[in-house]
Design a protein around this motif. Sequence first.
Motif, PDB file in Angstrom:
ATOM      1  N   PRO A  42       0.817  -1.224   0.000  1.00  0.00           N
ATOM      2  CA  PRO A  42       0.000   0.000   0.000  1.00  0.00           C
ATOM      3  C   PRO A  42       0.849   1.272   0.000  1.00  0.00           C
ATOM      4  N   LEU A  43       2.026   1.216   0.620  1.00  0.00           N
ATOM      5  CA  LEU A  43       2.918   2.379   0.607  1.00  0.00           C
ATOM      6  C   LEU A  43       3.467   2.624  -0.793  1.00  0.00           C
ATOM      7  N   ALA A  44       3.685   1.543  -1.542  1.00  0.00           N
ATOM      8  CA  ALA A  44       4.122   1.695  -2.935  1.00  0.00           C
ATOM      9  C   ALA A  44       3.053   2.419  -3.737  1.00  0.00           C
ATOM     10  N   SER A  45       1.801   2.029  -3.535  1.00  0.00           N
ATOM     11  CA  SER A  45       0.692   2.702  -4.216  1.00  0.00           C
ATOM     12  C   SER A  45       0.637   4.177  -3.830  1.00  0.00           C
ATOM     13  N   ALA A  46       0.826   4.446  -2.539  1.00  0.00           N
ATOM     14  CA  ALA A  46       0.764   5.824  -2.053  1.00  0.00           C
ATOM     15  C   ALA A  46       1.840   6.683  -2.706  1.00  0.00           C
ATOM     16  N   CYS A  47       3.057   6.153  -2.809  1.00  0.00           N
ATOM     17  CA  CYS A  47       4.150   6.919  -3.420  1.00  0.00           C
ATOM     18  C   CYS A  47       3.892   7.166  -4.900  1.00  0.00           C
ATOM     19  N   LEU A  48       3.423   6.151  -5.611  1.00  0.00           N
ATOM     20  CA  LEU A  48       3.148   6.313  -7.033  1.00  0.00           C
ATOM     21  C   LEU A  48       2.018   7.321  -7.259  1.00  0.00           C
ATOM     22  N   TYR A  49       1.006   7.272  -6.422  1.00  0.00           N
ATOM     23  CA  TYR A  49      -0.108   8.214  -6.538  1.00  0.00           C
ATOM     24  C   TYR A  49       0.358   9.634  -6.243  1.00  0.00           C
ATOM     25  N   ALA A  50       1.107   9.793  -5.152  1.00  0.00           N
ATOM     26  CA  ALA A  50       1.599  11.118  -4.785  1.00  0.00           C
ATOM     27  C   ALA A  50       2.526  11.676  -5.864  1.00  0.00           C
ATOM     28  N   GLY A  51       3.361  10.821  -6.432  1.00  0.00           N
ATOM     29  CA  GLY A  51       4.219  11.257  -7.521  1.00  0.00           C
ATOM     30  C   GLY A  51       3.408  11.718  -8.723  1.00  0.00           C
ATOM     31  N   GLY A  52       2.324  11.004  -9.003  1.00  0.00           N
ATOM     32  CA  GLY A  52       1.449  11.397 -10.105  1.00  0.00           C
ATOM     33  C   GLY A  52       0.781  12.739  -9.861  1.00  0.00           C
ATOM     34  N   MET A  53       0.413  13.010  -8.620  1.00  0.00           N
ATOM     35  CA  MET A  53      -0.198  14.295  -8.291  1.00  0.00           C
ATOM     36  C   MET A  53       0.793  15.448  -8.462  1.00  0.00           C
ATOM     37  N   ALA A  54       2.036  15.214  -8.009  1.00  0.00           N
ATOM     38  CA  ALA A  54       3.061  16.250  -8.187  1.00  0.00           C
ATOM     39  C   ALA A  54       3.329  16.495  -9.669  1.00  0.00           C
ATOM     40  N   LEU A  55       3.383  15.414 -10.445  1.00  0.00           N
ATOM     41  CA  LEU A  55       3.603  15.546 -11.884  1.00  0.00           C
ATOM     42  C   LEU A  55       2.419  16.228 -12.549  1.00  0.00           C
ATOM     43  N   ASN A  56       1.221  15.960 -12.060  1.00  0.00           N
ATOM     44  CA  ASN A  56       0.017  16.598 -12.588  1.00  0.00           C
ATOM     45  C   ASN A  56       0.113  18.115 -12.474  1.00  0.00           C
ATOM     46  N   ASP A  57       0.522  18.590 -11.306  1.00  0.00           N
ATOM     47  CA  ASP A  57       0.625  20.035 -11.117  1.00  0.00           C
ATOM     48  C   ASP A  57       1.777  20.627 -11.923  1.00  0.00           C
ATOM     49  N   TYR A  58       2.841  19.846 -12.095  1.00  0.00           N
ATOM     50  CA  TYR A  58       3.943  20.314 -12.946  1.00  0.00           C
ATOM     51  C   TYR A  58       3.454  20.489 -14.383  1.00  0.00           C
ATOM     52  N   ALA A  59       2.713  19.506 -14.890  1.00  0.00           N
ATOM     53  CA  ALA A  59       2.226  19.558 -16.267  1.00  0.00           C
ATOM     54  C   ALA A  59       1.161  20.638 -16.453  1.00  0.00           C
ATOM     55  N   ASP A  60       0.385  20.912 -15.390  1.00  0.00           N
ATOM     56  CA  ASP A  60      -0.738  21.854 -15.481  1.00  0.00           C
ATOM     57  C   ASP A  60      -0.389  23.261 -14.992  1.00  0.00           C
ATOM     58  N   ARG A  61       0.877  23.537 -14.771  1.00  0.00           N
ATOM     59  CA  ARG A  61       1.239  24.806 -14.131  1.00  0.00           C
ATOM     60  C   ARG A  61       0.762  26.024 -14.928  1.00  0.00           C
ATOM     61  N   GLY A  62       0.735  25.920 -16.248  1.00  0.00           N
ATOM     62  CA  GLY A  62       0.259  27.040 -17.054  1.00  0.00           C
ATOM     63  C   GLY A  62      -1.229  27.257 -16.910  1.00  0.00           C
ATOM     64  N   VAL A  63      -1.994  26.182 -16.987  1.00  0.00           N
ATOM     65  CA  VAL A  63      -3.453  26.272 -16.833  1.00  0.00           C
ATOM     66  C   VAL A  63      -3.813  26.695 -15.417  1.00  0.00           C
ATOM     67  N   ASP A  64      -3.117  26.133 -14.423  1.00  0.00           N
ATOM     68  CA  ASP A  64      -3.415  26.466 -13.030  1.00  0.00           C
ATOM     69  C   ASP A  64      -3.134  27.932 -12.716  1.00  0.00           C
ATOM     70  N   ALA A  65      -2.200  28.530 -13.436  1.00  0.00           N
ATOM     71  CA  ALA A  65      -1.909  29.948 -13.210  1.00  0.00           C
ATOM     72  C   ALA A  65      -3.138  30.811 -13.487  1.00  0.00           C
ATOM     73  N   VAL A  66      -4.037  30.292 -14.341  1.00  0.00           N
ATOM     74  CA  VAL A  66      -5.257  31.027 -14.685  1.00  0.00           C
ATOM     75  C   VAL A  66      -6.449  30.526 -13.866  1.00  0.00           C
ATOM     76  N   GLU A  67      -6.616  29.188 -13.802  1.00  0.00           N
ATOM     77  CA  GLU A  67      -7.801  28.612 -13.187  1.00  0.00           C
ATOM     78  C   GLU A  67      -7.655  28.336 -11.693  1.00  0.00           C
ATOM     79  N   ARG A  68      -6.456  27.988 -11.234  1.00  0.00           N
ATOM     80  CA  ARG A  68      -6.241  27.648  -9.822  1.00  0.00           C
ATOM     81  C   ARG A  68      -4.942  28.298  -9.322  1.00  0.00           C
ATOM     82  N   PRO A  69      -4.873  29.604  -9.301  1.00  0.00           N
ATOM     83  CA  PRO A  69      -3.628  30.293  -8.933  1.00  0.00           C
ATOM     84  C   PRO A  69      -3.193  30.052  -7.494  1.00  0.00           C
ATOM     85  N   GLU A  70      -4.081  29.496  -6.670  1.00  0.00           N
ATOM     86  CA  GLU A  70      -3.735  29.256  -5.270  1.00  0.00           C
ATOM     87  C   GLU A  70      -2.899  27.988  -5.066  1.00  0.00           C
ATOM     88  N   ARG A  71      -2.780  27.158  -6.101  1.00  0.00           N
ATOM     89  CA  ARG A  71      -2.004  25.919  -5.975  1.00  0.00           C
ATOM     90  C   ARG A  71      -0.511  26.219  -5.763  1.00  0.00           C
TER      91      ARG A  71
END
Length: 296
Positions: A42-71
């Motif tokens: 389960p910890l392996a799943s947690a790390c992979l999921y958390a890594g995906g979330m961090a990568l998600n925000d990295y990939a979405d940083r341009g869109v988030d600057a407009v839609e979710r600037p608080e991130r």
Amino acid sequence: MSCARDYLELVRAPAVLTVLGDTLAGGSAAGHSLSGRRIVLPLASACLYAGGMALNDYADRGVDAVERPERPIPSGRISAGRALAAASALTAAGLGLSAVGGGRRSLAVGAPLAAAIWSYDLAAKRHAVPAALTMGVCRALDVLMGAGTAHIRAALPAAAAMGGHTVAVTALSRGEVNGTDTTTASGAVAATALVSASVLAGAPRSWQRALPVVAAVSVYAARCAPAQLEAAREPAARHALEATKRGIRAMVPLQAALAFRHGNAAAGLAVAAVDVLGKVLRARSARGANREMSES
């Protein structure tokens, strides 16, 4: 300077609880007990999921600057480079833990799971259908990681249930900002009904063993179906957002139901405890937010 709280927000720390039961469900289907090194999965799943979330925000940083600037990234609390480094480190940790917990047979599933996560964040998420399907594959592979390559066939029904639910939730999530549509929301309702029926159909015949399965499936359906129905009646953004949140949280009782269905009471109760923990943390977070608002 970035602080631990910023990184916890980056990886959506509370949502990490929703993946802990995936490998328990897959392991239960494969006949694995909740003991020994397998507790690490389960910890392996947690790390992979958390890594995906961090990568998600990295990939979405341009869109988030407009839609979710608080991130964390657009607000300047975490740089894009550090977010990418966190995603890479967490992915590597997840793969290492999958090898520790399940050996080469789990790592053989964890590697394509990591690849699917990165493919989703960097490419597939830009298109509705590929995004939903890829995310469903990610969740299904997470379940199969708990089973290992030697027991893939036995765990396929559990993986299909979790993957199918994830496809529906992901499709709804695309309407969090601008609203969804009746067809997508109605499809989510249908998916909830289908998943519930499929899990109940595989329940043990003994009523003593079937009772926890029925109870967990009931919690699952009650948690996500009403919000999905509301989104189908009025496909506004706020309803799509609420249905998405509830759909994510509903994954935990679904995992418990799958564990109970295969007679693994220890795993089912462990997942149920995770569900309780999630409720406690959300309640504390809500109280903290209300306190901050009152003080301001």
